[in-house]
Design a protein around this motif. Structure first.
Motif, PDB file in Angstrom:
ATOM      1  N   SER A   1       0.800  -1.233   0.000  1.00 43.14           N
ATOM      2  CA  SER A   1       0.000   0.000   0.000  1.00 43.14           C
ATOM      3  C   SER A   1       0.833   1.283   0.000  1.00 43.14           C
ATOM      4  O   SER A   1       0.267   2.376   0.020  1.00 43.14           O
ATOM      5  N   GLU A   2       2.149   1.164  -0.029  1.00 43.96           N
ATOM      6  CA  GLU A   2       3.016   2.333   0.138  1.00 43.96           C
ATOM      7  C   GLU A   2       2.665   3.482  -0.817  1.00 43.96           C
ATOM      8  O   GLU A   2       2.462   4.621  -0.383  1.00 43.96           O
ATOM      9  N   ALA A   3       2.579   3.225  -2.093  1.00 49.59           N
ATOM     10  CA  ALA A   3       2.297   4.293  -3.071  1.00 49.59           C
ATOM     11  C   ALA A   3       0.908   4.891  -2.866  1.00 49.59           C
ATOM     12  O   ALA A   3       0.729   6.110  -2.963  1.00 49.59           O
ATOM     13  N   GLU A   4      -0.063   4.051  -2.550  1.00 51.95           N
ATOM     14  CA  GLU A   4      -1.426   4.550  -2.379  1.00 51.95           C
ATOM     15  C   GLU A   4      -1.580   5.354  -1.085  1.00 51.95           C
ATOM     16  O   GLU A   4      -2.293   6.351  -1.049  1.00 51.95           O
ATOM     17  N   VAL A   5      -0.904   4.935  -0.015  1.00 52.56           N
ATOM     18  CA  VAL A   5      -0.945   5.710   1.228  1.00 52.56           C
ATOM     19  C   VAL A   5      -0.266   7.060   0.997  1.00 52.56           C
ATOM     20  O   VAL A   5      -0.782   8.107   1.411  1.00 52.56           O
ATOM     21  N   ASN A   6       0.871   7.055   0.308  1.00 50.69           N
ATOM     22  CA  ASN A   6       1.538   8.322  -0.014  1.00 50.69           C
ATOM     23  C   ASN A   6       0.618   9.231  -0.820  1.00 50.69           C
ATOM     24  O   ASN A   6       0.564  10.447  -0.594  1.00 50.69           O
ATOM     25  N   ARG A   7      -0.132   8.661  -1.750  1.00 49.45           N
ATOM     26  CA  ARG A   7      -1.079   9.441  -2.559  1.00 49.45           C
ATOM     27  C   ARG A   7      -2.210   9.992  -1.693  1.00 49.45           C
ATOM     28  O   ARG A   7      -2.617  11.145  -1.838  1.00 49.45           O
ATOM     29  N   ALA A   8      -2.709   9.182  -0.761  1.00 49.31           N
ATOM     30  CA  ALA A   8      -3.767   9.643   0.150  1.00 49.31           C
ATOM     31  C   ALA A   8      -3.269  10.803   1.010  1.00 49.31           C
ATOM     32  O   ALA A   8      -3.998  11.765   1.259  1.00 49.31           O
TER      33      ALA A   8
ATOM     34  N   PHE B   1      -3.154  13.958  -1.126  1.00 50.28           N
ATOM     35  CA  PHE B   1      -4.478  14.565  -1.302  1.00 50.28           C
ATOM     36  C   PHE B   1      -5.021  15.167  -0.006  1.00 50.28           C
ATOM     37  O   PHE B   1      -6.068  15.806  -0.012  1.00 50.28           O
ATOM     38  N   GLY B   2      -4.331  14.946   1.112  1.00 52.17           N
ATOM     39  CA  GLY B   2      -4.755  15.519   2.382  1.00 52.17           C
ATOM     40  C   GLY B   2      -5.746  14.692   3.166  1.00 52.17           C
ATOM     41  O   GLY B   2      -6.304  15.164   4.159  1.00 52.17           O
ATOM     42  N   PHE B   3      -5.985  13.445   2.760  1.00 51.64           N
ATOM     43  CA  PHE B   3      -6.917  12.592   3.499  1.00 51.64           C
ATOM     44  C   PHE B   3      -6.397  12.284   4.897  1.00 51.64           C
ATOM     45  O   PHE B   3      -7.155  12.212   5.845  1.00 51.64           O
ATOM     46  N   LEU B   4      -5.093  12.082   5.002  1.00 51.04           N
ATOM     47  CA  LEU B   4      -4.506  11.827   6.311  1.00 51.04           C
ATOM     48  C   LEU B   4      -3.198  12.576   6.438  1.00 51.04           C
ATOM     49  O   LEU B   4      -2.607  12.983   5.443  1.00 51.04           O
ATOM     50  N   LYS B   5      -2.790  12.771   7.681  1.00 59.08           N
ATOM     51  CA  LYS B   5      -1.579  13.538   7.970  1.00 59.08           C
ATOM     52  C   LYS B   5      -0.571  12.647   8.675  1.00 59.08           C
ATOM     53  O   LYS B   5      -0.903  11.939   9.622  1.00 59.08           O
ATOM     54  N   SER B   6       0.666  12.740   8.221  1.00 62.97           N
ATOM     55  CA  SER B   6       1.709  11.929   8.846  1.00 62.97           C
ATOM     56  C   SER B   6       1.894  12.301  10.313  1.00 62.97           C
ATOM     57  O   SER B   6       2.240  11.451  11.125  1.00 62.97           O
ATOM     58  N   SER B   7       1.629  13.543  10.652  1.00 60.01           N
ATOM     59  CA  SER B   7       1.785  13.979  12.041  1.00 60.01           C
ATOM     60  C   SER B   7       0.799  13.291  12.989  1.00 60.01           C
ATOM     61  O   SER B   7       1.024  13.258  14.198  1.00 60.01           O
ATOM     62  N   ASP B   8      -0.269  12.719  12.441  1.00 59.72           N
ATOM     63  CA  ASP B   8      -1.231  11.985  13.275  1.00 59.72           C
ATOM     64  C   ASP B   8      -0.707  10.602  13.655  1.00 59.72           C
ATOM     65  O   ASP B   8      -1.293   9.928  14.497  1.00 59.72           O
ATOM     66  N   TYR B   9       0.392  10.180  13.023  1.00 60.05           N
ATOM     67  CA  TYR B   9       0.944   8.850  13.245  1.00 60.05           C
ATOM     68  C   TYR B   9       2.448   8.938  13.507  1.00 60.05           C
ATOM     69  O   TYR B   9       3.258   8.439  12.726  1.00 60.05           O
ATOM     70  N   PRO B  10       2.844   9.576  14.626  1.00 62.24           N
ATOM     71  CA  PRO B  10       4.272   9.782  14.910  1.00 62.24           C
ATOM     72  C   PRO B  10       5.040   8.482  15.159  1.00 62.24           C
ATOM     73  O   PRO B  10       6.260   8.449  15.013  1.00 62.24           O
ATOM     74  N   ASN B  11       4.348   7.407  15.515  1.00 61.99           N
ATOM     75  CA  ASN B  11       5.000   6.122  15.771  1.00 61.99           C
ATOM     76  C   ASN B  11       4.868   5.163  14.596  1.00 61.99           C
ATOM     77  O   ASN B  11       5.016   3.957  14.760  1.00 61.99           O
ATOM     78  N   GLY B  12       4.550   5.695  13.425  1.00 60.87           N
ATOM     79  CA  GLY B  12       4.383   4.871  12.234  1.00 60.87           C
ATOM     80  C   GLY B  12       2.915   4.700  11.876  1.00 60.87           C
ATOM     81  O   GLY B  12       2.024   4.883  12.712  1.00 60.87           O
TER      82      GLY B  12
END
Length: 141
Positions: free
Chosen positions: A101-108, A111-122
């Motif tokens: 899912s790496e490419a699709e999560v990066n795409r999401a 697009f702003g669907f999710l923020k990496s800052s919401d998942y600081p532990n991965g």
């Protein structure tokens, strides 16, 4: 408020009806061994697969009653999103390196669907998606 409620209910319907993964090399398969012709959602599953929103599992199953993971829902959002994001994000989560899912999560994320800052532990792609996450992602993208 009514639109937000409709959006959340629509997302909940998607979660309930269409468990999915992108973990397959099959083309748009509409014949899953665990979705008989008599299944109440077969026509909807077939239509969504034909549009490329869902792919099913590599073993030829769809698992219509399974729990949806973060990776699966992020992949769905990336697939249904129209257009091109302003900035393409790459290598957003270290725990996704090499994951299907790496490419699709990066795409999401792009697009702003999710923020990496919401998942600081991965991202922890195999974690079951919560209703709160689903609502937040749907309202953010």
């Amino acid at each position: 408020m009514k639109k937000v409620t409709q959006l959340i209910l629509s997302g909940a319907l998607v979660i309930g009806i269409f468990p999915f993964t992108g973990n397959t090399s099959q083309a748009a398969v509409t014949s899953f061994k665990d979705v008989p012709t008599s299944h109440w959602a077969k026509a909807s599953i077939d239509a969504a697969v034909a549009k490329g929103y869902f792919k099913g599992y590599s073993d030829g199953t769809f698992k219509p009653g399974a729990t949806v993971t973060r990776a699966e829902f992020a992949a769905l959002l990336a697939r249904v999103a129209k257009g091109t994001p302003d900035t393409e994000q790459t290598n957003v989560f270290k725990d996704l390196t090499g994951h299907w899912s790496e490419a699709e999560v990066n795409r999401a994320v792009s697009f702003g669907f999710l923020k990496s800052s919401d998942y600081p532990n991965g991202f922890k792609p195999g974690t079951a998606l919560t209703r709160e996450e689903m609502a937040k992602w749907l309202s953010s993208g």
